[in-house]
Each structure stands twice: as C-alpha cells, then as structure tokens.
Design a protein around this motif. Structure first.
Motif, PDB file in Angstrom:
ATOM      1  N   VAL A  90       0.855  -1.181   0.000  1.00 35.26           N
ATOM      2  CA  VAL A  90       0.000   0.000   0.000  1.00 35.26           C
ATOM      3  C   VAL A  90       0.893   1.234   0.000  1.00 35.26           C
ATOM      4  N   SER A  91       0.663   2.135  -0.945  1.00 37.74           N
ATOM      5  CA  SER A  91       1.438   3.361  -1.054  1.00 37.74           C
ATOM      6  C   SER A  91       0.491   4.553  -0.932  1.00 37.74           C
ATOM      7  N   CYS A  92       0.796   5.477  -0.024  1.00 40.91           N
ATOM      8  CA  CYS A  92      -0.070   6.627   0.248  1.00 40.91           C
ATOM      9  C   CYS A  92       0.679   7.926  -0.031  1.00 40.91           C
ATOM     10  N   ARG A  93       0.114   8.785  -0.855  1.00 43.23           N
ATOM     11  CA  ARG A  93       0.630  10.135  -1.078  1.00 43.23           C
ATOM     12  C   ARG A  93      -0.402  11.087  -0.484  1.00 43.23           C
ATOM     13  N   ASN A  94      -0.138  11.522   0.730  1.00 44.86           N
ATOM     14  CA  ASN A  94      -1.132  12.242   1.523  1.00 44.86           C
ATOM     15  C   ASN A  94      -0.958  13.756   1.412  1.00 44.86           C
ATOM     16  N   VAL A  95      -2.016  14.401   0.978  1.00 42.86           N
ATOM     17  CA  VAL A  95      -2.065  15.860   0.903  1.00 42.86           C
ATOM     18  C   VAL A  95      -2.962  16.419   2.005  1.00 42.86           C
ATOM     19  N   ILE A  96      -3.990  15.669   2.379  1.00 41.49           N
ATOM     20  CA  ILE A  96      -4.945  16.127   3.385  1.00 41.49           C
ATOM     21  C   ILE A  96      -4.245  16.170   4.745  1.00 41.49           C
ATOM     22  N   PRO A  97      -4.250  17.317   5.426  1.00 38.08           N
ATOM     23  CA  PRO A  97      -3.606  17.393   6.748  1.00 38.08           C
ATOM     24  C   PRO A  97      -4.279  16.457   7.744  1.00 38.08           C
ATOM     25  N   HIS A  98      -3.491  15.904   8.657  1.00 40.87           N
ATOM     26  CA  HIS A  98      -4.014  14.995   9.666  1.00 40.87           C
ATOM     27  C   HIS A  98      -4.434  15.763  10.914  1.00 40.87           C
ATOM     28  N   ALA A  99      -5.504  15.274  11.562  1.00 40.22           N
ATOM     29  CA  ALA A  99      -5.994  15.837  12.830  1.00 40.22           C
ATOM     30  C   ALA A  99      -6.311  17.322  12.709  1.00 40.22           C
ATOM     31  N   ARG A 100      -6.859  17.717  11.564  1.00 39.10           N
ATOM     32  CA  ARG A 100      -7.192  19.119  11.347  1.00 39.10           C
ATOM     33  C   ARG A 100      -8.675  19.352  11.030  1.00 39.10           C
ATOM     34  N   GLY A 101      -9.487  18.295  11.013  1.00 38.69           N
ATOM     35  CA  GLY A 101     -10.894  18.480  10.706  1.00 38.69           C
ATOM     36  C   GLY A 101     -11.206  18.515   9.227  1.00 38.69           C
ATOM     37  N   GLY A 103     -11.128  15.524   7.349  1.00 38.93           N
ATOM     38  CA  GLY A 103     -11.536  14.191   6.935  1.00 38.93           C
ATOM     39  C   GLY A 103     -10.423  13.264   6.505  1.00 38.93           C
ATOM     40  N   SER A 104      -9.234  13.403   7.092  1.00 38.97           N
ATOM     41  CA  SER A 104      -8.137  12.525   6.669  1.00 38.97           C
ATOM     42  C   SER A 104      -8.436  11.069   6.994  1.00 38.97           C
ATOM     43  N   SER A 105      -9.053  10.797   8.130  1.00 39.57           N
ATOM     44  CA  SER A 105      -9.348   9.406   8.474  1.00 39.57           C
ATOM     45  C   SER A 105     -10.426   8.836   7.560  1.00 39.57           C
ATOM     46  N   SER A 106     -11.424   9.636   7.227  1.00 34.26           N
ATOM     47  CA  SER A 106     -12.456   9.164   6.297  1.00 34.26           C
ATOM     48  C   SER A 106     -11.875   8.904   4.913  1.00 34.26           C
ATOM     49  N   ALA A 107     -10.956   9.761   4.486  1.00 34.81           N
ATOM     50  CA  ALA A 107     -10.308   9.541   3.187  1.00 34.81           C
ATOM     51  C   ALA A 107      -9.536   8.224   3.197  1.00 34.81           C
ATOM     52  N   ALA A 108      -8.844   7.932   4.302  1.00 32.17           N
ATOM     53  CA  ALA A 108      -8.094   6.680   4.407  1.00 32.17           C
ATOM     54  C   ALA A 108      -9.023   5.477   4.379  1.00 32.17           C
ATOM     55  N   ILE A 109     -10.136   5.565   5.105  1.00 38.16           N
ATOM     56  CA  ILE A 109     -11.090   4.453   5.149  1.00 38.16           C
ATOM     57  C   ILE A 109     -11.715   4.218   3.781  1.00 38.16           C
ATOM     58  N   VAL A 110     -12.183   5.289   3.157  1.00 40.63           N
ATOM     59  CA  VAL A 110     -12.818   5.159   1.841  1.00 40.63           C
ATOM     60  C   VAL A 110     -11.816   4.636   0.819  1.00 40.63           C
TER      61      VAL A 110
END
Length: 303
Positions: A90-101, A103-110
């Motif tokens: 699994v490779s993740c290129r994350n742009v959405i800031p974490h713990a900022r409100g 939806g980073s966790s929802s993006a990961a789940i989806v």
C-alpha cells in the motif's frame, strides 16, 4: 474463491468538511484537496509506504503495519467479500492534513475499501457501492465525512433503522471555500469529549432551523450562508481545545464571512464567492491557507 486482479490499482479521495456549522454529524462537503493511494497484491508480507502528511519518522508518523488505517479498512473490505490476499503493498501520497478536521481518516477508510474491491475480480458484484459505504461508515463510526469522501459533492447523511443513508444535493456553482489550517492539530476524540450530553431545547430548535436553511443556502441561495452557518451545539463548546480557531471564526463572521469550524477542528472553513483573494488575505501567521472548490467527485479509481 474470487481471484485477485493484477495490480497495482490507484484511487484518489477528496478531503471533506463536516458539520458546516449547524449540521452536526449530518452535513458534509467534498473539497478539491485529494490524497492518492496505490495498492497491489503480493505473494506474502505487508509493505506500507507513506509520503506527505503522516510520513514523519520521528514518532509522529502513521504506523506502517496492520494497524495502518488504510490497511485495516482494506482487510475489512476483503472480509466482506470473503477473501484475504496473501500479501499487500500500500502506497499513500497524503495531501490532506491529519488531525485538522478535513476528513483525513475518512479519506483513508474510503480509499481502503475502494482499493480492496478493485483488487478482487468481480468485486463490484461482491460489494456494491451501498455495501462499501455502509462498511466505511461503520469503520468511522459516523457518516458525515465518509459520505462526501465516497460520493462527492454535498451530502446529507445519517442512520435510520440500523442502516446508514447518504443523500446528495446540488451545490450552487457560485460557492467556493477557503480552508485556514493551523500548524497543530486536535484529535477528534478530544474535541468530542468537550461536548455536553444535554442541550437546551431552544438551542436544539434554533440549530435545526439553521441546518435546514443551510441546505437551501448551499443548493441555490448562497446569500443566506452567513445566517445558515450559525451553530449552537458544538463550536463554542470546543473553544478550550482550539481558542485561536474560534477567534478566527468570530472575526470572519463579524466581517460578514460565513465561517465555521471544519469538522471537529481546528481548521476554519470560510465560504466565499468566485474571487476569494480578500479571504485568503485573512490567513493568520503560521497557518496554511487553501483556496478550494467544492469537489463533485468522491473516490475515483485511476486504473
């Protein structure tokens, strides 16, 4: 048992903002800030690669094992389809800031459930969109971010008769958004822990009226957004965890800008017209500012 497809498969998932003021745990918007993820089946083992948000190697980064949220979500989706692969990358290129409100966790789940389905031959027959959304909402525990991350656009979501529901509504094309992101985050469980168990009936009635007005404002009457984004249920109550956030919300609203706490915070989301230059100039020192559009598409497979 269904075979796995030759990978890799790729998906892109949008950031989301939930609550939007009075729409607590029910209203959410997809925003034009997207994580990109890739996955493939391996003969054995687990490889997790992370770039961008959460990639820190100093103890602040996300885990690289089975506890990684994307991996856990993929495992749940594979179980739904009755299959587990021998190994995963699994490779993740994350742009959405974490713990900022945002939806980073929802993006990961989806992303996880969509990637898993794409890796199973005949996955669409084994897990419908409705089944994947239900699973994603179960994993998150509430649907307000998961729904726009999965379906895109503006979504009203909730739970009825032990099932999650998500209803999309149009968004007036004149509406844009600016996200003001502070340098430090607040965990959702901390922000939720500040909410009271009981609220006055008058506050609940006022809040429900503004939530109804907010649907009308977003779908075609944006001139009502300032009034429609007033909240009584959660924003002021969370001020002890994010005083600078609430100060910015109040300052913008005093200037006539429809501003809200994004999700559980501490990001501030402000609605604007096509030209948002005046809004972006309001960004506090040390904060990041993102000039965003409302994203019509949710999770999109790239391959």
């Amino acid at each position: 048992m269904p075979p796995f497809v030759d990978g890799p498969v790729q998906v892109t998932v949008p950031a989301t903002s939930a609550n939007l003021g009075p729409g607590f745990d029910s209203l959410g918007l997809a925003l034009s800030l997207r994580d990109e993820l890739e996955a493939e089946v391996l003969p054995e083992g687990l490889v997790v690669e992370v770039e961008g948000a959460g990639a820190g190697s100093d103890g602040t980064g996300v885990p690289r094992d089975e506890s990684h949220l994307v991996v856990r979500s993929m495992r749940a989706a594979f179980a739904l389809m009755g299959e587990q692969p021998p190994g995963l990358r699994v490779s993740c290129r994350n742009v959405i800031p974490h713990a900022r409100g945002l939806g980073s966790s929802s993006a990961a789940i989806v992303a996880g459930v969509v990637l898993a389905r794409a890796l199973v031959a005949g996955g669409q027959l084994l897990a419908s969109d409705e089944a994947l959304f239900d699973l994603a909402a179960d994993l998150e525990g509430h649907p307000d971010n998961v729904a726009p991350a999965f379906y895109g656009g503006f979504v009203i979501s909730g739970r009825e008769d032990d099932r999650w529901y998500a209803v999309r509504a149009g968004v007036d094309p004149r509406i844009t958004a600016v996200a003001f992101v502070p340098p430090t985050g607040v965990e959702t469980k901390v922000a939720r822990g500040l909410l009271p168990d009981v609220v006055p009936h008058a506050d609940a009635a006022a809040n429900s009226g503004r939530a109804a007005l907010l649907v009308a404002a977003l779908t075609g009457q944006p001139e009502h957004l300032l009034a429609a984004t007033r909240d009584w249920l959660h924003q002021d109550q969370r001020e002890p965890a994010m005083p600078e956030t609430l100060a910015l919300v109040r300052r913008l609203r005093a200037d006539g800008v429809p501003a809200v706490v994004s999700g559980a915070g501490p990001t501030v989301l402000a609605f604007g017209a096509t030209d948002t230059s005046a809004l972006t100039a309001s960004c506090p020192d040390g904060w990041a500012c993102h000039d965003l559009a409302i994203e019509p598409d949710g999770a999109v497979l790239l391959t």
